[in-house]
Scaffold this active site. Structure first.
Site, PDB file in Angstrom:
ATOM      1  N   ASP A   1       0.973  -1.185   0.063  1.00 55.48           N
ATOM      2  CA  ASP A   1       0.025  -0.084  -0.027  1.00 55.48           C
ATOM      3  C   ASP A   1       0.886   1.174  -0.055  1.00 55.48           C
ATOM      4  OD1 ASP A   1      -2.401   1.748   0.348  1.00 55.48           O
ATOM      5  OD2 ASP A   1      -1.668   1.790   2.482  1.00 55.48           O
TER       6      ASP A   1
ATOM      7  N   ASP B   1      -1.622  -0.817   6.239  1.00 49.82           N
ATOM      8  CA  ASP B   1      -1.710  -0.071   7.675  1.00 49.82           C
ATOM      9  C   ASP B   1      -3.143   0.504   8.036  1.00 49.82           C
ATOM     10  OD1 ASP B   1      -1.478   3.180   7.382  1.00 49.82           O
ATOM     11  OD2 ASP B   1      -1.535   1.988   5.760  1.00 49.82           O
TER      12      ASP B   1
ATOM     13  N   ASP C   1      -7.308  -1.615   4.394  1.00 47.95           N
ATOM     14  CA  ASP C   1      -6.059  -2.675   4.024  1.00 47.95           C
ATOM     15  C   ASP C   1      -6.734  -4.153   4.487  1.00 47.95           C
ATOM     16  OD1 ASP C   1      -4.658  -0.754   2.155  1.00 47.95           O
ATOM     17  OD2 ASP C   1      -3.686  -0.535   4.160  1.00 47.95           O
TER      18      ASP C   1
END
Length: 660
Positions: A330, A528, A532
């Site tokens: 990410d 995080d 996600d």
């Protein structure tokens, strides 16, 4: 009590037994007159009891629960048999070394557990509670639902609560995973982990401290030993079948020659000789080295990883990470910090204002703000030695758009495109093509230019692709909800060849599933935020950034990186591989030595001392091999860290000052 004294106390029974064993062996060797067979038996029995009684007790307890054949039973039988045939020193040695091995295992496991617990327990120990109009410090565990809690700027909230103060900006990255601060209003829910950015705030607690995500993770750590790696599960199942089989084989080793001597009268059968061979076989065949060293190897890997700021939630995760051949990241909060820095200042060509002028007007508007964007602008102004307006400006906030006020006799607007256009200001079309966070400025109704900011990359992000490629992992992907060209630009800087932007959480999950199902990759995803969590769950290994990561992400992930350094992804894979290598070394070494000595023992070519080495000695060597894991990992980790600090310092030394 110092550490050395504690260790002596911990091993006091083993030390007593060892001293008596050595004294007995010396007395035997010197043919001490009074040390006859009766005294020897009593002497060695006294040496046996401190280490033997706990094992006999465990064997008895297991028998009561229906487990007749286990390592405790084997040790008890071997020691009893050794005493029966007069091998008193061997009988003591079997129990002594077995007991030392058990204690070393306990020490290693406790050490690993302590490291993990201290690493994870990042929650504030004390909380500032307002009671009867007075502030008092109280333990966070003692905060009750309904208590009024005061949290100062930069402090982390310890419990969930309702905001009693007026509007306030928060660093909410721990929950949302977004780098931009969130504005909460009076009555809104404030989650544990939120950090106020501009003002001291007061909240009313709505949940107890022990219900926080970190408390749940600590429970997970305690249960980590229950999440067995495939090798551990196999060894435990194998031992349940293997142990009774070797007991039967030992009995056959005694009975078969006796039966043969009945059938063949010329064959001379001596019971004690064949019993001795059976005892050798019994001691050697005990699976202690495997049953002890393999779980300890995995738990040692968990402990070693904890010293590097990496939490593996069990041995199965340590095993699984060794199979990873693709990694997806990410962007926001994972590779970037959420702390902004000025990328460039773009003045309008026809307005007649310089970069300095635009920055001065924007700083005048943001002067009293503690917002992260304002902090970044002020820091940039200090670096540039910018001379600011001396007079105090009066600006008012236009919710969701920016600031409006007067400075130096001129009306100034600082904010987004909607703010300027709502006031009739015509904005340059070039602004529409800028994808980063942009602050626009107008003076007296005329657009003057803009300041472009970017989310700062985390330490280590620049080298993470290089580190992963050095481990043979070249399939790297960057997935984000940000605009495509921003994602592509960051991926290009880092060295990631596959980048996708403007993805929703479910689209990220679909992307990972395609990598796994269609292309056959073993994929680790690093993220995080709450958004996600689905991707972390569907990947082969989910890795969460723990320092500022959301509770949901941390709970869903298989691995948690506590200091948010992306470089730790490579460290996690390296630790997993090293742990597996050591476990495999222990398996091959243990089985190899046992097979050799068992074969020799069956033919009467070895003795109980060699059997003790082949069993307990090999167990100790395997345990020491597992214990060295932390030293190896720390040494290699420090070398890598030093290398990248040197690279970073070199890059910083050669970088120039930002121009205007």
């Amino acid at each position: 009590m110092d550490r050395a004294t504690e260790k002596i106390k911990f091993f006091r029974f083993e030390l007593l037994s060892a001293v008596m064993l050595l004294a007995g062996i010396v007395a035997n060797g010197w043919d001490v007159v009074w040390f006859d067979s009766h005294i020897q038996f009593l002497w060695y029995l006294a040496a046996f009891l401190p280490v033997g009684l706990p094992v006999l007790r465990e064997a008895f307890e297991n028998m009561k629960h229906g487990e007749l054949c286990n390592e405790f039973t084997l040790m008890a039988l071997a020691s009893a048999g050794a005493f029966y045939i007069g091998g008193f020193p061997e009988g003591v040695a079997v129990m002594l070394f077995y007991s030392v091995g058990e204690k070393l295992q306990d020490m290693a496991s406790d050490s690993a557990r302590d490291h993990i617990a201290s690493l994870l327990d990042l929650r504030p120990d004390m909380t500032r509670v307002v009671r009867d109009g007075k502030e008092e410090e109280t333990r966070s565990e003692d905060v009750k639902i309904g208590d009024r809690i005061k949290v100062r700027v930069g402090e982390r909230l310890s419990v969930d609560g309702t905001l009693l103060s007026e509007d306030a900006d928060f660093n909410a990255a721990a929950i949302t995973g977004e780098s931009r601060p969130v504005l909460l209003h009076k009555g809104d829910e404030v989650m544990a982990g939120f950090i106020p950015l501009s003002d001291t705030i007061v909240v009313s607690a709505i949940r107890n401290f022990e219900h926080s995500a970190l408390s749940r993770i600590l429970t997970m750590v305690e249960e980590a030993s229950d999440r067995k790696a495939p090798a551990e599960l196999f060894i435990r199942k194998f031992a349940r079948i293997y142990t009774p089989v070797v007991v039967c084989l030992s009995l056959l080793l005694v009975l078969s020659p006796w039966i043969y001597s009945i059938l063949v009268p010329d064959f001379h059968y001596v019971f004690n000789d064949w019993l001795y061979r059976a005892l050798v076989f019994l001691v050697v065949s005990c699976p202690c080295a495997l049953v002890i060293s393999i779980p300890l190897g995995y738990f040692g890997g968990i402990g070693a990883a904890s010293t590097k700021g990496i939490l593996f939630k069990g041995g199965s995760q340590l095993d699984a990470v060794t199979m990873i051949n693709a990694v997806a990241f990410d962007k926001t909060g994972t590779l970037t910090t959420g702390q902004f820095e000025v990328k460039e200042i773009i003045p309008d060509e026809n307005a007649g204002y310089t970069r300095h002028d635009i920055l001065r007007y924007v700083i005048a508007a943001e002067k009293s703000s503690n917002h992260p964007v304002a902090v970044a602008l002020k820091k940039y102004a200090e670096i540039c030695n910018l001379s600011l307006f001396k007079e105090e400006a009066e600006f008012k906030t236009i919710s969701g758009r920016g600031l409006k006020g007067t400075i130096d006799g001129k009306e100034v607007l600082v904010g987004n495109r909607q703010l300027l256009e709502s006031d009739g200001v015509v904005v340059s079309q070039t602004v529409a093509n800028i994808d980063e966070l942009t602050i626009l400025c107008s003076v007296n109704g005329r657009y003057t230019g803009c300041i472009v900011l970017e989310d700062k990359m985390k330490d280590g992000a620049l080298h993470v692709a290089e580190e992963l490629e050095s481990l043979g992992i070249t399939e790297l992907h960057l997935l984000s909800g940000d605009k495509r060209n921003i994602v592509a630009s960051l991926a290009n800087r880092i060295g990631i060849h596959h980048a996708e932007g403007e993805l929703l959480p479910e689209q990220k999950a679909d992307y990972i599933n395609k990598l796994r199902m269609q292309k056959g990759y073993k994929v680790a995803f690093v993220g995080d935020g709450i958004n996600d969590a689905p991707v972390l769950a569907c990947s082969d290994i989910g890795i969460a950034m723990g320092a500022m990561g959301s509770d949901v992400a941390i709970e869903t992930a298989d691995i948690v990186i506590q200091d948010d350094n992306p470089m730790k992804v490579a460290d996690a894979i390296r630790i997993g591989r090293k742990t597996r290598n050591i476990v495999m070394e222990n398996i091959i070494f243990s089985i190899g030595v046992k097979v050799i000595v068992m074969t020799l023992g069956a033919f009467g070519l070895t003795n109980l001392w060699m059997a003790v080495f082949a069993d307990v000695g090999v167990s100790l060597l395997a345990i020491l091999n597992a214990l060295r894991l932390r030293l190896v990992i720390e040494r290699k980790g420090n070398a890598v860290t030093h290398c990248h600090h040197a690279c970073a310092n070199k890059a910083h030394h050669h970088s120039g000052c930002c121009g205007h």
